[in-house]
Scaffold this motif. Structure first.
Motif, mmCIF file in Angstrom:
data_model
loop_
_atom_site.group_PDB
_atom_site.id
_atom_site.type_symbol
_atom_site.label_atom_id
_atom_site.label_comp_id
_atom_site.label_asym_id
_atom_site.label_seq_id
_atom_site.Cartn_x
_atom_site.Cartn_y
_atom_site.Cartn_z
ATOM 1 N N VAL A 47 -3.036 -10.209 3.080
ATOM 2 C CA VAL A 47 -3.235 -8.639 2.510
ATOM 3 C C VAL A 47 -3.667 -8.708 1.062
ATOM 4 O O VAL A 47 -4.560 -8.112 0.403
ATOM 5 C CB VAL A 47 -2.150 -7.748 2.954
ATOM 6 N N ALA A 48 -2.454 -9.510 0.382
ATOM 7 C CA ALA A 48 -2.648 -9.578 -1.123
ATOM 8 C C ALA A 48 -3.826 -10.246 -1.408
ATOM 9 O O ALA A 48 -4.571 -9.902 -2.647
ATOM 10 C CB ALA A 48 -1.527 -10.598 -1.403
ATOM 11 N N HIS A 49 -4.444 -11.085 -0.745
ATOM 12 C CA HIS A 49 -5.516 -11.918 -1.176
ATOM 13 C C HIS A 49 -6.718 -11.024 -0.756
ATOM 14 O O HIS A 49 -7.896 -11.302 -1.163
ATOM 15 C CB HIS A 49 -5.762 -13.302 -0.709
ATOM 16 N N GLY A 50 -6.632 -10.017 -0.139
ATOM 17 C CA GLY A 50 -7.838 -9.155 0.483
ATOM 18 C C GLY A 50 -7.874 -7.923 -0.362
ATOM 19 O O GLY A 50 -8.837 -7.241 -0.277
ATOM 20 N N LEU A 51 -6.970 -7.538 -1.414
ATOM 21 C CA LEU A 51 -7.064 -6.562 -2.155
ATOM 22 C C LEU A 51 -7.005 -6.683 -3.558
ATOM 23 O O LEU A 51 -6.911 -8.155 -3.978
ATOM 24 C CB LEU A 51 -5.416 -5.796 -1.861
ATOM 25 N N VAL A 72 3.426 -3.214 2.986
ATOM 26 C CA VAL A 72 2.482 -3.676 4.087
ATOM 27 C C VAL A 72 3.099 -3.633 5.497
ATOM 28 O O VAL A 72 4.208 -4.107 5.659
ATOM 29 C CB VAL A 72 2.127 -5.012 3.777
ATOM 30 N N ILE A 73 2.423 -2.864 6.274
ATOM 31 C CA ILE A 73 3.266 -2.824 7.623
ATOM 32 C C ILE A 73 1.702 -3.400 8.778
ATOM 33 O O ILE A 73 0.841 -2.971 8.405
ATOM 34 C CB ILE A 73 3.193 -1.347 8.158
ATOM 35 N N HIS A 100 17.261 0.674 2.701
ATOM 36 C CA HIS A 100 17.040 -0.396 1.557
ATOM 37 C C HIS A 100 15.643 -0.508 1.186
ATOM 38 O O HIS A 100 15.340 -0.645 -0.141
ATOM 39 C CB HIS A 100 17.532 -1.643 2.100
ATOM 40 N N TYR A 101 14.691 -0.446 2.051
ATOM 41 C CA TYR A 101 13.181 -0.533 1.482
ATOM 42 C C TYR A 101 12.922 0.869 0.878
ATOM 43 O O TYR A 101 12.330 0.677 -0.107
ATOM 44 C CB TYR A 101 12.397 -0.403 2.823
ATOM 45 N N ARG A 102 13.600 1.806 1.284
ATOM 46 C CA ARG A 102 13.180 3.130 0.426
ATOM 47 C C ARG A 102 13.761 3.123 -1.133
ATOM 48 O O ARG A 102 13.185 3.410 -2.062
ATOM 49 C CB ARG A 102 13.531 4.223 1.123
ATOM 50 N N GLU A 103 14.892 2.565 -1.176
ATOM 51 C CA GLU A 103 15.539 2.243 -2.401
ATOM 52 C C GLU A 103 14.590 1.279 -3.429
ATOM 53 O O GLU A 103 14.541 1.325 -4.525
ATOM 54 C CB GLU A 103 16.820 1.525 -2.160
ATOM 55 N N ARG A 104 14.088 0.311 -2.601
ATOM 56 C CA ARG A 104 13.250 -0.698 -3.178
ATOM 57 C C ARG A 104 12.038 -0.014 -3.551
ATOM 58 O O ARG A 104 11.699 -0.388 -4.982
ATOM 59 C CB ARG A 104 12.937 -1.791 -2.262
ATOM 60 N N GLY A 105 11.437 0.831 -3.090
ATOM 61 C CA GLY A 105 10.094 1.699 -3.432
ATOM 62 C C GLY A 105 8.882 0.765 -3.381
ATOM 63 O O GLY A 105 8.963 -0.291 -3.339
ATOM 64 N N TRP A 106 7.871 1.694 -3.485
ATOM 65 C CA TRP A 106 6.550 1.122 -3.700
ATOM 66 C C TRP A 106 5.661 2.047 -4.102
ATOM 67 O O TRP A 106 5.858 3.194 -4.194
ATOM 68 C CB TRP A 106 6.190 0.446 -2.230
ATOM 69 N N SER A 107 4.490 1.517 -4.761
ATOM 70 C CA SER A 107 3.358 2.365 -5.057
ATOM 71 C C SER A 107 2.611 2.754 -3.912
ATOM 72 O O SER A 107 1.747 3.951 -4.164
ATOM 73 C CB SER A 107 2.695 1.779 -6.253
ATOM 74 N N GLU A 108 2.065 1.988 -3.375
ATOM 75 C CA GLU A 108 1.210 2.209 -2.142
ATOM 76 C C GLU A 108 1.569 1.661 -1.004
ATOM 77 O O GLU A 108 2.309 0.552 -0.785
ATOM 78 C CB GLU A 108 -0.101 2.007 -2.596
ATOM 79 N N ALA A 109 1.094 2.327 0.273
ATOM 80 C CA ALA A 109 1.212 1.646 1.824
ATOM 81 C C ALA A 109 -0.131 0.894 2.082
ATOM 82 O O ALA A 109 -1.006 1.820 2.010
ATOM 83 C CB ALA A 109 2.040 2.524 2.493
ATOM 84 N N ILE A 110 0.079 0.007 2.728
ATOM 85 C CA ILE A 110 -1.178 -0.827 3.420
ATOM 86 C C ILE A 110 -0.846 -1.199 4.714
ATOM 87 O O ILE A 110 0.293 -1.530 5.361
ATOM 88 C CB ILE A 110 -1.356 -2.187 2.568
ATOM 89 N N GLY A 111 -1.774 -0.711 5.707
ATOM 90 C CA GLY A 111 -1.808 -1.023 7.052
ATOM 91 C C GLY A 111 -2.750 -2.230 7.463
ATOM 92 O O GLY A 111 -3.673 -2.376 6.957
ATOM 93 N N SER A 112 -2.099 -3.069 8.037
ATOM 94 C CA SER A 112 -2.976 -4.478 8.313
ATOM 95 C C SER A 112 -3.230 -4.714 10.001
ATOM 96 O O SER A 112 -2.444 -4.303 10.764
ATOM 97 C CB SER A 112 -2.289 -5.854 7.700
ATOM 98 N N LYS A 140 -3.661 3.255 3.354
ATOM 99 C CA LYS A 140 -4.905 2.255 3.274
ATOM 100 C C LYS A 140 -4.882 1.545 4.237
ATOM 101 O O LYS A 140 -3.564 1.058 4.869
ATOM 102 C CB LYS A 140 -4.761 1.455 1.795
ATOM 103 N N VAL A 141 -5.922 0.896 4.947
ATOM 104 C CA VAL A 141 -6.045 0.140 5.953
ATOM 105 C C VAL A 141 -6.871 -1.214 5.157
ATOM 106 O O VAL A 141 -7.914 -0.894 4.684
ATOM 107 C CB VAL A 141 -6.918 0.429 7.187
#
Length: 513
Positions: free
Chosen positions: A132-136, A145-146, A208-220, A295-296
């Motif tokens: 995913v990281a190399h495709g964005l 990423v889910i 724990h994940y929600r505490e970590r936080g993220w700027s955007e969600a990606i579906g793979s 995002k997908v």
């Protein structure tokens, strides 16, 4: 750790390939390495539905086995002519769930023509994130990423190319469809039950994940792309997947009431029977994580495997990092580990040609040498057993299950009586190599029993089939009585794994006192 140089690195113009032996679909991707980049030139995909063939006893139905083998044979035809070290095949959750995976893997590897690695859920998550990281576009912001597969769902929080958090749940589109909508009926009661049970699973790490936080969600991967296609073709979302569009999709499924009555724009025929399980998982994830938009991404684990291969060839192997972290965590004596690793490498160099040991085997031996004493952090008594357990059961990024199993077998047998039975439990193709690596590591450890920086004498190791002849100077042997006694005992120990050790003397004996 200093990485071992590869004799056959990936060079300009080389073709490399990755096979993704998934729980729902099998994928093959072929890319050319050019101008420092990977350019995909071919893709193959077949819907195999391996998870649908899993029986309660951990077996696999004959029908799914045959479908899988025929697919792998077709993949093998496409891979004809590829260099062996330019192909990597990875199996995921469905194979992880088999009670006797070798019964599937042996004919599967024969059909494909290449070894198949079984990876843990967290390693699968790491590879997904790499793809995913190399495709964005590059970003320093954290991403969630889910990836909903056929038998499991992976969750990753990462930044750049680094996966910061990795989790894998035993819920997937096939598994969840069979569990909650087995007869194809989709009712509000069943949906509520599925939502409740999946939400309980997510509670393990959701906070724990929600505490970590993220700027955007990606579906793979396929399920995410299928859902994205439906909501966009239906006019419920202009881009990606939104919470509102997912709610409309959920209602459409409930109105249909059965998978055989589904007629949704953008829904392909091969997804109809398993889409309910995928949607209920994503619906629960959106609510648990408070998502409003996703995002997908077009890339997934198969691309991650390619980039992981490239990283290994360019000496950025995550396995080296994992071994170094393991040694630090268990406070391994770095000087002793370095002594043993250096001597093991000297012995390997002298034996590798006759014993047909390749660079991959050299890497395994080096990693084992660096962590052969991790069991001391638990207890000195039987520390080889403790160390084997740690290596076999730790979450080691970059390693397949077979690699960890092999290293655990080597560590368990590196001192005292070798675990011959444990060695026989390895995949057959790995057994001869592993026995030989055990012998080399045992000698390296034995020769450094004094734990001093005293240089070893010039030694020569000659090997032929099961015979090892270690030649040491007579004077040195006469002056190191304890080592001489240990070498005498070692002959008996190595017989347990069908290796004959001969200690030969060179030069003159020490003068009498």
């Amino acid at each position: 750790m200093k990485p071992i140089a590869l004799p056959d690195e990936i060079r300009e113009g080389d073709l490399i390939a990755a096979a993704d032996i998934g729980s729902n679909s099998f994928h093959l991707i072929v890319a050319r390495y050019t101008h420092g980049e990977l350019r995909v030139i071919d893709r193959l995909r077949e819907s195999v539905r391996l998870s649908a063939g899993l029986r309660k006893d951990g077996g696999l139905t004959r029908e799914r086995r045959e479908i899988a083998f025929r697919c792998l044979a077709r993949f093998g035809q496409r891979l004809a002519g590829f260099q062996p070290d330019h192909v990597r095949a990875v199996a995921t959750n469905a194979v992880r769930q088999l009670a006797h995976p070798q019964a599937f893997l042996l004919p599967a590897e024969t059909a494909l023509g290449h070894p198949i690695e079984v990876v843990s859920g967290r390693e699968e998550a790491r590879l997904i994130y790499q793809g995913v990281a190399h495709g964005l576009p590059s970003s320093e912001h954290k991403r969630l990423v889910i990836d909903i597969g056929g038998g499991s769902t992976e969750f990753i929080i990462g930044r750049g190319y680094e996966a910061l958090e990795r989790e894998s749940l035993q819920v997937g589109c096939i598994a969840s469809t069979l569990r909650f909508f087995e007869d194809g009926k989709i009712t509000p009661r069943r949906w509520k039950q599925a939502h409740s049970e999946i939400a309980v699973e997510l509670q393990q790490f959701g906070a724990h994940y929600r505490e970590r936080g993220w700027s955007e969600a990606i579906g793979s991967s396929g399920t995410m792309k299928a859902i994205g296609s439906i909501v966009q073709a239906s006019g419920w979302s202009e881009q990606g997947i939104t919470a509102d569009s997912l709610a409309q999709l959920r209602e459409a499924l409930l109105v249909a009431g059965s998978s055989d009555r589904l007629d949704l724009p953008g829904l392909s025929s091969d997804r109809i029977s398993v889409i309910a399980g995928g949607v209920v998982i994503l619906d629960t994830v959106f609510k648990t994580f408070g998502l409003t938009q996703m995002k997908v991404c077009e890339t997934a684990m198969r691309e991650g495997v390619l980039y992981d291969m490239l990283g290994r060839a360019l000496h950025t192997d995550s396995r080296n990092t994992s071994i170094s972290a393991l040694a630090d965590r268990y406070q391994v004596d770095p000087q002793q580990a370095a002594r043993v690793a250096e001597t093991a490498n000297v012995l390997f160099t002298q034996a590798s040609e006759s014993w047909e040991l390749d660079v991959a085997a050299q890497e395994i031996l080096g990693w084992c040498a660096h962590v052969h004493e991790i069991g001391l952090a638990i207890a000195h008594s039987q520390y080889q057993t403790h160390g084997a357990y740690i290596v076999g059961h730790s979450d080691l990024a970059g390693f397949s299950r077979q690699e960890q199993q092999q290293m655990a077998a080597i560590l368990r047998s590196h001192r005292r009586k070798p675990d011959a039975e444990g060695l026989r439990e390895l995949p057959p193709r790995m057994q001869p190599e592993t026995q030989r690596l055990v012998a080399l590591l045992r000698l390296a450890v034995l020769l450094h029993r004094a734990r001093r920086d005293e240089p070893l004498p010039e030694m020569r190791l000659h090997v032929e089939d099961s015979l090892m002849t270690l030649e040491l100077p007579s004077i040195w042997l006469d002056n190191h009585a304890l080592t001489r006694i240990d070498l005498d005992k070692e002959r008996d120990y190595l017989k347990k794994i069908d290796i004959k050790l001969v200690v030969a003397r060179s030069g003159k004996r020490a003068a009498s006192a």
